[in-house]
Design a protein around this motif. Sequence first.
Motif: not given
Length: 404
Positions: A292, A295, A241, A301, A251
């Motif tokens: 996430w 994501n 991240a 992910s 994010l």
Amino acid sequence: MTNKFKIINDPVHGFIKIPHEILFDVIEHRYFQRLRRISQTGLLNLIFPGATHTRFHHALGAMHLMFTALETLKLKGVEISKEEEKSAMLAILLHDVGHGPFSHALENMLMDDWHHEKLSLLLMSKMNEEFGGALSMAMEMFQGKYHRKFFNQLISSQLDVDRLDYLKRDSFYTGVSEGNVNTQRIISMMNVSDDELVIDAKGIYSIENYLTARMFMYWQVYYHKTSALAEHLLVKILDRAKFLISEGKDLPASENLKYFLTRNQFETASDEDIRRFTELDDNDVIQAMKFWSKNEDFVLSYLCKSVIQRNFLKTKISSKPFDAAFINEKIEKTNAVFGIDNGDQLVDQISRSLLPYNTEKQPIYLLLKNGEKITLENSENQILSSYINQPNTKYILSFPREIL
């Protein structure tokens, strides 16, 4: 007037008394209340479903054991003033106040090498200002600067009340009975000689039992291959991240978590750093992982789903490092199966090492009847101590289940 002399019902130790008003005030403080939202054992409840207890539980339990230990020492003729008793209890109560979300796993991720003990001390000094200097002696004890060494040894050594509580508590909540140490027996054997913590020689087997219980808890619980993987995944997720945010990706995350994901320099913690850190807890990280897991970044992910849906990567365990060619083969397969070129992000070798009893660092001393002190491993009555002073390392390889 609030009655501050409360009794707390604890499932592990029974009733816990709060014998000093300042202890109640510290427990009520927002920094301490945050520990209710910080898990004691990270993601262990994904492996041992009962392990849902918090740092708040543990700190109260450790405070209770400190009180019991001091009462025992007083009965054996050790002079301990009211001020010293209060300070030792405050020091152990606050020893974990600097823990961040999911504790050890994320310690160095969020605030670049700000170890929880450094943060605990920082928060203690903030609270000390609020309480008009009432924590000064507690901070000295915590740092090992107080002139009577045994207080610091009760807080932090190879046989401290912190370890006694977490072993018994984690054993209770995980259901792993091997870790269930007899805290009462061990505390009843504590003594002081030349202002150092010692154990009456007849307590030797309780101590050996404690050291082996700790060793079994590490290999069976804390370093269990899936526990090690879960902790490693959390670090990987935040690392990924941070990387994506540094690349300019947006994010979703709570305001406080985002603050730490976008910052990299923490030479000294500013007031804002501290304010935001003390508002962070496990919920911020869980919420972020839920976001996430959808994501567009495949790696992020995939890792988040594996934690949130408890669909972990496959693990193999070995007593020696895995062959580089074997690891590369797993990476290549990962790239082929998922059609990606960064499969190395999903294949990892993790290692865990344990030294059950360190004869160099604060060894455990036995007090003989004639007043002489000897180290545990040099006692002619020891059975195990001379065998458990060797480090042991295990290696774990994790890779996606899909590539079998």
